[in-house]
Design a protein around this motif. Structure first.
Motif, short mmCIF file in Angstrom:
data_model
loop_
_atom_site.label_atom_id
_atom_site.label_comp_id
_atom_site.label_asym_id
_atom_site.label_seq_id
_atom_site.Cartn_x
_atom_site.Cartn_y
_atom_site.Cartn_z
N ARG A 20 3.42 40.19 -12.23
CA ARG A 20 2.65 40.55 -11.02
C ARG A 20 2.63 39.35 -10.09
O ARG A 20 2.31 38.23 -10.53
CB ARG A 20 1.22 40.94 -11.43
CG ARG A 20 0.31 41.31 -10.29
CD ARG A 20 -1.04 41.77 -10.83
NE ARG A 20 -1.97 42.07 -9.76
CZ ARG A 20 -3.21 41.59 -9.65
NH1 ARG A 20 -3.69 40.81 -10.59
NH2 ARG A 20 -3.97 41.91 -8.63
N LEU A 21 2.98 39.56 -8.85
CA LEU A 21 2.95 38.50 -7.83
C LEU A 21 2.00 38.95 -6.75
O LEU A 21 2.16 40.06 -6.22
CB LEU A 21 4.35 38.28 -7.27
CG LEU A 21 5.35 37.69 -8.29
CD1 LEU A 21 6.77 38.07 -7.93
CD2 LEU A 21 5.19 36.19 -8.36
N TYR A 22 1.00 38.14 -6.44
CA TYR A 22 0.00 38.62 -5.50
C TYR A 22 -0.68 37.48 -4.73
O TYR A 22 -0.54 36.30 -5.07
CB TYR A 22 -1.06 39.46 -6.22
CG TYR A 22 -1.83 38.80 -7.34
CD1 TYR A 22 -1.28 38.65 -8.60
CD2 TYR A 22 -3.14 38.37 -7.15
CE1 TYR A 22 -1.99 38.07 -9.64
CE2 TYR A 22 -3.88 37.80 -8.19
CZ TYR A 22 -3.28 37.65 -9.43
OH TYR A 22 -3.99 37.08 -10.47
N SER A 23 -1.40 37.90 -3.68
CA SER A 23 -2.27 36.95 -2.97
C SER A 23 -3.65 37.59 -2.88
O SER A 23 -3.83 38.74 -3.29
CB SER A 23 -1.70 36.64 -1.58
OG SER A 23 -1.46 37.82 -0.88
N TRP A 24 -4.62 36.87 -2.36
CA TRP A 24 -6.02 37.30 -2.42
C TRP A 24 -6.49 37.75 -1.04
O TRP A 24 -6.15 37.13 -0.03
CB TRP A 24 -6.89 36.17 -2.94
CG TRP A 24 -6.51 35.75 -4.34
CD1 TRP A 24 -5.29 35.28 -4.75
CD2 TRP A 24 -7.33 35.81 -5.52
NE1 TRP A 24 -5.30 35.02 -6.11
CE2 TRP A 24 -6.53 35.33 -6.61
CE3 TRP A 24 -8.64 36.20 -5.76
CZ2 TRP A 24 -7.03 35.25 -7.91
CZ3 TRP A 24 -9.13 36.10 -7.07
CH2 TRP A 24 -8.33 35.64 -8.12
N SER A 25 -7.28 38.80 -0.99
CA SER A 25 -7.69 39.35 0.30
C SER A 25 -8.68 38.43 1.02
O SER A 25 -8.78 38.46 2.24
CB SER A 25 -8.31 40.74 0.10
OG SER A 25 -9.38 40.67 -0.81
N GLN A 187 7.45 36.70 0.96
CA GLN A 187 8.19 37.83 0.37
C GLN A 187 9.50 37.38 -0.27
O GLN A 187 9.85 37.83 -1.37
CB GLN A 187 8.49 38.89 1.46
CG GLN A 187 7.27 39.54 2.06
CD GLN A 187 6.53 40.42 1.06
OE1 GLN A 187 7.10 40.89 0.10
NE2 GLN A 187 5.24 40.63 1.28
N GLU A 188 10.19 36.51 0.44
CA GLU A 188 11.48 36.05 -0.06
C GLU A 188 11.30 35.23 -1.34
O GLU A 188 12.05 35.36 -2.31
CB GLU A 188 12.14 35.20 1.02
CG GLU A 188 13.64 35.06 0.85
CD GLU A 188 14.24 34.21 1.96
OE1 GLU A 188 13.68 34.18 3.07
OE2 GLU A 188 15.26 33.56 1.69
N PHE A 189 10.26 34.40 -1.34
CA PHE A 189 9.98 33.58 -2.53
C PHE A 189 9.69 34.48 -3.73
O PHE A 189 10.23 34.27 -4.82
CB PHE A 189 8.77 32.67 -2.25
CG PHE A 189 8.40 31.79 -3.41
CD1 PHE A 189 9.03 30.57 -3.61
CD2 PHE A 189 7.42 32.20 -4.31
CE1 PHE A 189 8.70 29.77 -4.69
CE2 PHE A 189 7.09 31.40 -5.40
CZ PHE A 189 7.72 30.19 -5.57
N CYS A 190 8.86 35.49 -3.52
CA CYS A 190 8.48 36.39 -4.62
C CYS A 190 9.71 37.15 -5.14
O CYS A 190 9.88 37.33 -6.35
CB CYS A 190 7.40 37.38 -4.16
SG CYS A 190 5.80 36.61 -3.90
N ARG A 191 10.55 37.59 -4.21
CA ARG A 191 11.74 38.33 -4.62
C ARG A 191 12.66 37.44 -5.47
O ARG A 191 13.12 37.84 -6.53
CB ARG A 191 12.48 38.86 -3.39
CG ARG A 191 13.62 39.82 -3.73
CD ARG A 191 14.21 40.50 -2.50
NE ARG A 191 14.71 39.54 -1.54
CZ ARG A 191 14.19 39.36 -0.32
NH1 ARG A 191 13.16 40.08 0.08
NH2 ARG A 191 14.71 38.47 0.49
N GLU A 192 12.89 36.22 -5.01
CA GLU A 192 13.76 35.29 -5.75
C GLU A 192 13.17 34.95 -7.11
O GLU A 192 13.88 34.87 -8.11
CB GLU A 192 13.94 34.00 -4.94
CG GLU A 192 14.79 34.16 -3.69
CD GLU A 192 16.21 34.60 -4.01
OE1 GLU A 192 16.80 34.09 -4.98
OE2 GLU A 192 16.71 35.50 -3.31
#
Lengths: 235, 130
Positions: A20-25, A187-192
């Protein structure tokens, strides 16, 4: 945090690992499992942040301009018993992804490599990113990535944070932007990262949303622990 | 104690059962394999004397530099003694896990849970197969 815990329980039931890759609201302070709630008063810039207690130990993290990842490994997966190797491998892959963005980072090799006289970079510092332990990710002398694990009988969660940029809620901590002058595209970082994790951990990744059962588990865990004020203040 | 005298849980705790005044008392600790896997221990939280423990249920927690883990009871019973000096001397777990590194002593309520424990040879094999 409740979603991470629900995914860990679910992983052990299904036998499937979860990334799971996420950030906080909203900017949130996560306390290490054994930290005292009152210790947050020592850190004025984050006093207005929401607060949650993690299931994992270590120092507090200000989740703001960063990426959080969690990796849930069920007991049937060989990585569940290779926690030290997993820790190092995940961080090496983060370093490899950062290198692809032109950022030169590395692992801390030995304890107290950067300990200073004024208490910053101390093993007992309130903030996780002011502590240095072998295996942490640094750019120059600045820690920009750290992780911790929690074991549930035989399953394992490893989660961690990658600081993208300085937060007003933790102004003493520069992020990748400040120490390297590179802006990481989230987004690119998470995809890689997902591609590299799947390759090195031998996972076949399938994008998915929380199942109904995982949502139910999440509600249960949230009510008993992470969303429960008494639990958060238990120390 | 030598590890050959002990029984081991799949969650890496060990138990040594002895007769004491007509009661069965289990001394409980954590295996050398688990301590090595946890790496540098920094904190341990233990229960109080008088607490009831159940097999396969958590009785405490241990934190290392990188990982937090529950400690699971290998037996059913009541805690009669806690190694209270241990949290301040965690290095003992590494130097003498089957002696001075003992964690709890439990008066057994039943011996049923012992059937689920492994002897040292079987436990070592389980760890090797990982």
């Amino acid at each position: 945090m409740a979603v991470d815990q629900a995914l860990l329980i679910s992983a052990d039931q299904s036998g499937d690992s979860t990334l799971r890759l996420y950030s906080w609201s909203t900017p949130t302070l996560s306390l290490g499992y054994f930290q005292s709630y009152d210790d947050r008063k020592r850190h004025e810039p984050s006093l207005n942040c929401a607060v949650v207690r993690r299931a994992s130990g270590g120092g507090a993290i200000v989740h703001d301009r960063e990426i959080t990842y969690s990796l849930c490994i069920p007991s049937v997966n060989r990585w569940s018993t290779r926690n030290c190797e997993l820790y190092k491998l995940v961080h090496q892959e983060i370093i490899a992804v950062l290198a692809g963005f032109g950022i030169d980072s590395r692992l801390v090799e030995k304890s107290r490599e950067f300990e200073s006289k004024d208490g910053a970079d101390h093993p007992k510092a309130f903030l996780c990113f002011q502590r240095r332990t072998p295996g942490d990710i640094i750019v120059g002398k600045h820690k920009i990535g750290g992780s911790a694990q929690r074991r549930l009988k035989n399953s394992l969660i490893q989660h961690g944070s990658i600081l993208l940029a300085r937060s007003n809620c933790a102004p003493e901590l520069p992020g990748i932007l400040e120490v390297s002058e590179f802006e990481v595209a989230r987004q690119e970082f998470c995809r890689e990262l997902a591609i590299r994790f799947s390759d090195k951990l031998d996972f076949r990744l399938e994008p998915s949303k929380l199942s109904d059962e995982e949502k139910r588990l999440c509600d249960e865990v949230k009510s008993a622990q992470f969303g429960n004020r008494e639990w958060t203040k238990k120390r | 104690m030598s590890p050959e005298e002990l029984l081991f849980a799949e969650t890496h705790e060990w138990a040594h059962v002895a007769d004491q005044g007509g009661d069965k008392i289990a001394t409980i600790g954590l295996s050398a394999h688990a301590i090595e896997a946890l790496t540098d221990l920094v904190y341990m939280e233990l229960p109080e004397v008088g607490t009831a423990v159940s097999a396969a249920h958590s009785f405490g927690e241990v934190e290392s530099v990188k990982a937090t883990s529950d400690l699971y009871s290998p037996v059913d019973g009541e805690i009669i003694e806690v190694n209270t000096s241990l949290p301040d001397n965690l290095e003992v777990l590494g130097t003498d896990p089957y002696g001075e590194g003992w964690i709890l002593k439990v008066k057994l309520a039943s011996e049923t849970a012992l059937e689920n424990l492994h002897d040292h040879a079987a436990y070592e094999k389980m760890c090797e197969e990982g």
